[in-house]
Structure formats: C-alpha cells, structure tokens
Design an enzyme around this catalytic site. Structure first.
Site, PDB file in Angstrom:
ATOM      1  N   GLU A 160       0.849  -1.135   0.029  1.00 55.95           N
ATOM      2  CA  GLU A 160      -0.129   0.059   0.008  1.00 55.95           C
ATOM      3  C   GLU A 160       0.885   1.302   0.042  1.00 55.95           C
ATOM      4  O   GLU A 160       0.389   2.218  -0.578  1.00 55.95           O
ATOM      5  CB  GLU A 160      -0.824  -0.036   1.140  1.00 55.95           C
ATOM      6  CG  GLU A 160      -2.013  -1.076   1.086  1.00 55.95           C
ATOM      7  CD  GLU A 160      -2.963  -0.946   2.232  1.00 55.95           C
ATOM      8  OE1 GLU A 160      -2.801  -0.117   3.139  1.00 55.95           O
ATOM      9  OE2 GLU A 160      -3.986  -1.721   2.328  1.00 55.95           O
ATOM     10  N   HIS A 194     -10.271   1.037  -0.151  1.00 55.86           N
ATOM     11  CA  HIS A 194     -10.739   0.179   1.040  1.00 55.86           C
ATOM     12  C   HIS A 194     -12.348   0.044   1.159  1.00 55.86           C
ATOM     13  O   HIS A 194     -12.798  -0.868   1.828  1.00 55.86           O
ATOM     14  CB  HIS A 194     -10.571   0.778   2.443  1.00 55.86           C
ATOM     15  CG  HIS A 194      -8.985   0.687   2.691  1.00 55.86           C
ATOM     16  ND1 HIS A 194      -7.944   1.441   2.017  1.00 55.86           N
ATOM     17  CD2 HIS A 194      -8.212   0.115   3.714  1.00 55.86           C
ATOM     18  CE1 HIS A 194      -6.889   1.155   2.595  1.00 55.86           C
ATOM     19  NE2 HIS A 194      -7.008   0.379   3.624  1.00 55.86           N
TER      20      HIS A 194
END
Length: 307
Positions: A160, A194
C-alpha cells in the site's frame, strides 16, 4: 526532471487507475482467470499476496513511464520512490517514535495489563525473567505462524505504501500540485481503495446497510487521516521506510485508546502523547535528518517541479 511535462489531469487519472487496479486485481483470479476457489483461508490470503505484488509492480512501471525523467536520470528513479539505503535508522526510529506518541494511552494500558499478567505468572511459575521470556516467545511464534498477521503487518503496509505513496506522490508533485495539496488529496485514493470491504462488513452485520455504512464510514475516515500522515512522512523525509514503519505500527496497535474506565492514567498518557506528537511533528521530520542533499536541491527527493 523536466518541469510541467506531466499534466494535472493525467496525474490524477493515473493515480485513480492505480488505486482501482490495486483493488480490482484482488478479484481477478475468480472473476477473470476463473480459477477455483482457494481450498483454505491461508491459500486465499497467499493468492491475494500475489495479486498485491503484481499490482505494486505494475504501479511502479506505470509511474516510471509517466514520470518526466530524462535518460541520464534513470538511475535516480529508485530514489524518487524513496527506496534508499542511506539514513535507514533515522527513517525507522524517528517516525516510529513519533507515531508511538499517538498511542501513549494504548501503550500505557497495555503495560498495565502486562504487569498484572506477569504478577500472576510469577506467583504461579516463579521467576520474572522466565515469565517475560515465555510471553515474548509465545507472541513471536503466534505472529510468525499467522498468515493473517503477515497480511496485516507486512504485505499490506509495504504494498500500500509503495502504490499509494511512493508511486502516486511523485506523479502528483511532478504535475505541479503543491505539497500541502498532495498530503490531503493522495489519501482520498487510499481511502476509496478500502471500499471493497463494504460487502464483507455488510454480510457480517447481517445484511444491515446502516451499520455497514457506519462502520465503513469510520474506516474511511481513519484511512484518510492516516493516509495524510503517511503522505506527510513520505514528503518530509523522502524515505519509503518512514511511512511503512508507521503503517506497520498502526496496524499492530489499531485505533488509539483515548480513555479507559477506572484508569485515569491512560487518558493522561494519551493527552501527553498527543501534545508531544504535535510538538515534535515538524522537528522530527525535518528533511536534514534524512538526507545530505538539502542544500543542492530545493526538493531533494529528486523531482524538482517548482513545489
């Protein structure tokens, strides 16, 4: 690097594509490749590790193509991503200590629980050092043997941060966005990535959309705040490890503990940590602590573009 060679719309579009691909590829094995479902949860996570690795590699290649790097500067590309071997201990220790200040309440509460647990172990088994050793070994074994722990504490933070910080931030800065703008814009891509957890939360909440949306909303808010902090660390330090260690630590700790019933010392510790965090935020992320070239390049990370 050449100034103005990358337009703002192109940079934003590239970042949106990277974020979408990072999430979309997780479902590629079943939806596109038509592979059979994994035989176990461990195999499911390993498959996702591979997908995250592929996504990270693609993002690195795409950003390298889009970045306005001259042929003679190609060797600086790794440095643009913040992947460096110099000032490693500073990039690990200082951001980790700074981040830990926000968890002063949590750390205090955990220390109180540990002391209580050790006292009971000492009474039962005898020997403080032996008790601490047993607890430490058990914890390390649990972490090392759990694929979920590897996902939360290693794979997710590294991939990430590589995609949403190391690849995206240089693109946005090269396109002419101001650093303060990037710190607050880049986390939007991070938080939207997300959203793929929505259906999982919806199922866990027994098909209750209101609860699912409230939980996801809280998660998105947290990811925006953390994403801004991680972007701040990357831009200020120019070191990939800085946001990575902060990300790992936050994943281990979860949300900071603000209060604890019957333990006012936890609230005092949190308040003291918060004040320390705000006091040290800029001094401890001063670029001079992480780089020796601050006098030779206005934006010493290597992507001078008028910012």
């Amino acid at each position: 690097m050449e100034d103005g060679a990358l337009s703002k719309p192109a940079a934003v579009l590239a970042c949106a594509a990277m974020a979408s691909f990072y999430v979309g590829i997780l479902y590629a094995p079943t939806l596109i490749l038509r592979l059979p479902p994994p035989s176990s949860h461990t195999n499911f996570l390993i498959r996702r590790f591979i997908c995250a690795g592929v996504s990270s590699l693609v993002s690195v290649v795409v950003s390298a193509i889009l970045l306005p790097i001259k042929s003679g500067e190609a060797s600086q590309l790794i440095g643009v991503y913040g992947i460096r071997i110099d000032h490693i201990w500073q990039a690990v220790v200082f951001p980790l200590a700074l981040t830990a200040l926000m968890y002063a309440g949590s750390l205090t509460f955990m220390s109180l629980l540990l002391i209580h647990s050790l006292r009971e172990d000492v009474n039962c088994r005898g020997g403080l050092i032996k008790s601490i050793s047993v607890e430490a070994v058990a914890s390390l074994r649990s972490i090392a043997s759990s694929v979920m722990h590897w996902r939360n504490y290693v794979v997710a933070p590294v991939t990430e941060e590589l995609v949403f910080r190391a690849c995206m931030i240089p693109l946005l800065l090269c396109a002419g966005f101001q650093k303060n703008t990037v710190i607050f814009v880049c986390p939007i891509f991070f938080s939207l990535a997300h959203l793929n957890h929505l259906m999982d939360v919806y199922n866990k909440q027994q098909n209750n959309w209101t609860r699912a949306c409230m939980i996801i909303g809280l998660q998105l808010g947290y990811t925006v705040v953390f994403g801004s902090y991680a972007s701040f660390l990357f831009i200020r330090t120019g070191h990939f490890l800085a946001p990575v260690v902060a990300h790992m630590f936050c994943n281990i700790m979860g949300l900071p503990l603000l209060v604890s019933p019957g333990k006012g010392i936890v609230s005092l510790a949190f308040l003291a940590g918060l004040l320390g965090f705000l006091w040290l935020l800029f001094p401890i992320t001063n670029s001079g602590l992480y780089n020796d070239r601050t006098d030779t390049c206005r934006c010493w990370q290597g992507y001078c573009s008028g910012n």
